[in-house]
Scaffold this active site. Structure first.
Site: not given
Ligand code: NAD
Length: 483
Positions: A179, A254, A288, A385
């Site tokens: 997804k 992650e 991240c 963050e």
């Molecule tokens: P997000 O959590 O909003 O979204 C990430 C994914 O989760 C998307 O595909 C989204 O559609 C999905 N999602 C959203 N709500 C959901 C739910 N209720 N149930 C299941 N899935 C759901 O994050 P974002 O804004 O897209 O990304 C930014 C964040 O990701 C930052 O905090 C960043 O640090 C983190 N990040 C971490 C890593 C790592 O490897 N540690 C890498 C990249 C990003």
């Protein structure tokens, strides 16, 4: 490529059971560099996730489940070669979709190929152990795939994150439901087409774009999956873990970070400087492992401030296709969040604000990279963050204080130590709470081979490197009593 109408395929489709299908609804696809809607993507539903999970289960029972480790590895190696042939097209797609400067997008495509190469090569090198036990027994372990794995991916590095999680899951024989993020899913769709061309059997990879609260929630709480790999924000990670927990499904989280680089008085500043700035502004700080905190020994803090400010003065921010240092943020929402943090800067000193070039459209989501300096490690900008091109310099008096500040946010993803003192390097590497600690570098150039993940609010579980192969398998102990 100006917009997605130039794609050789339909961006509104999803891949389920080897077939490209229309979704019943679509979502707009926006170019962050212009703020313009340039296409549509599928708004996958819970029913689409059901169909994708069923297809993955069938693939596990069928050709894919019976493939040998060598055959699985060869599919990934073929896919790696195909990605390399298409680096430019993938990079342009990602630059359009995510807004990242073209050369950064190109690096992501190359990294995707490298992940597929690494996991393709590793597939037939993963094995269990024999365990010396009592007289009359032979005991050994088997590493077996979980079964169906769910992969929920964010928008900031789609290709790299898909490579490291789907790549490792397929190498170990799982069938996957991916997804991608609603903000950026084009390269996930392109990746799926490449996997088909590489000979991946139908159903072994299913891709359902859609909203997090719809398709994402349906996937994370699905009783038919056996493992979830989630990369994204902390709050959503908590929801995913809760949903998967209802079926006792293991989850890799992650999450985010507030990663420090610690600069001691004996650091080689010339060597450090490109990393101090680069790790903060790469992908407009939407990384991240972005290094948003620069902790500097007080004897060096003026020199580091001046040198970093000079670098900021030379940075240019503009459209992804112009391939400058920094692109736009992903969305108006993200720009609002980052702007909100900057409004809370209060007494922090603004050392530099980089240029947004004149040709950057007003409708794009640009924010000027900003370098701040303060003294309070408890300031909101020092603790949370931000996920934008904002870095904060904070002074420290001695090693103990440096470690206390570094460990003081609850996050623990990545850190680096800049010092020529070997004993200090070793001490800090042990004391800093993080999944990765770098000494006299930051990020080791990506390091596909290097296990990656967080502690504390940065998550748990490890991806990348060989470690990911352990994560995507369940260990079975077999004890044979033969007398
Ligand atoms: P997000 O959590 O909003 O979204 C990430 C994914 O989760 C998307 O595909 C989204 O559609 C999905 N999602 C959203 N709500 C959901 C739910 N209720 N149930 C299941 N899935 C759901 O994050 P974002 O804004 O897209 O990304 C930014 C964040 O990701 C930052 O905090 C960043 O640090 C983190 N990040 C971490 C890593 C790592 O490897 N540690 C890498 C990249 C990003």
């Amino acid at each position: 490529m100006k917009d997605v109408t130039e794609l050789p395929w339909d961006s509104r489709q999803m891949l389920i059971a080897g077939h490209w299908r229309d979704a019943s609804e679509t979502l707009p696809l926006e170019d962050p560099s212009t703020g313009r809607v340039v296409g549509e993507i599928a708004r996958g539903s819970a029913a689409d996730i059901d169909a994708a999970v069923d297809a993955a289960r069938a693939a596990r029972q069928g050709v894919w489940g019976k493939a040998t480790a060598l055959e699985r590895g060869r599919v990934l190696l073929r896919a790696s070669a195909l990605v390399l042939e298409q680096v430019e097209a993938l990079a342009r797609m990602e630059a359009l979709d995510v807004g990242k400067p073209l050369s950064q997008a190109r690096n992501d495509a190359i990294a995707l190929a490298r992940y597929l190469e690494f996991y393709g090569g590793a597939a037939d090198k993963l094995h269990g152990q024999t365990i010396p036990y009592q007289e009359g027994y032979t005991v050994y372990t088997l590493r077996q795939p979980h079964g169906v794995t769910g992969h929920i991916v964010p928008w900031n590095y789609p290709m790299q994150i898909i490579g490291r999680s789907v790549g490792a899951a397929l190498a170990t024989g799982n069938a996957c439901v991916l997804k991608p993020a609603e903000e950026a899913c084009l390269t996930a769709l392109a990746f799926a087409r490449i996997m088909q061309q590489a000979g991946l059997p139908d159903g072994a990879l299913n891709v359902v774009p859609g909203l997090g609260e719809e398709a994402g929630a349906a996937l994370s709480g699905h009783p038919g999956i056996n493992h979830v790999s989630f990369t994204g924000s902390g709050p959503v990670g908590g929801l995913v873990q809760q949903a998967a927990g209802r079926h006792a499904v293991p989850v890799t989280l992650e999450l985010g970070g507030k990663s420090p680089q610690i600069v001691f008085e004996d650091a080689d500043l010339a060597a450090a400087l490109p990393f101090l700035v680069g790790a903060g502004i790469q992908n407009a700080g939407q990384t991240c492992s972005a290094s948003s905190r620069i902790l500097v020994h007080h004897a060096m803090v003026d020199r580091v401030s001046e040198a970093m400010a000079a670098r900021y003065a030379a940075l240019k921010t503009g459209p992804a296709m112009s391939d400058l240092d920094v692109g736009p943020l992903i969305s108006a929402r993200q720009k609002h969040i980052v702007g909100g943090y900057l409004e809370q800067a209060g007494t922090l000193e603004v050392l530099a604000r980089a240029e947004i070039v004149a040709e950057a459209p007003d409708t794009g989501h640009y924010i000027a990279p900003t370098l701040l300096r303060g003294t309070d490690p408890d300031h909101v900008l020092a603790r949370e963050e931000i996920f934008g091109p904002v870095q904060l310099i904070l002074p420290f008096a001695d090693e103990d204080e440096a470690v206390a500040i570094a460990n003081g946010t609850g996050f623990g993803l990545v850190a680096s130590v800049w010092s020529e003192n070997g004993a200090r390097q070793m001490r800090l590497a042990q004391q800093i709470e993080a999944g990765q600690v770098f000494v006299n570098n930051y990020g080791a150039g990506g390091g596909v081979e290097l296990p990656f993940g967080g502690v504390g609010k940065s998550g748990h579980g490890r991806e990348k490197g060989f470690e990911a192969l352990y994560g995507f398998t369940a260990l079975k102990t077999v004890a044979v009593k033969h007398g």
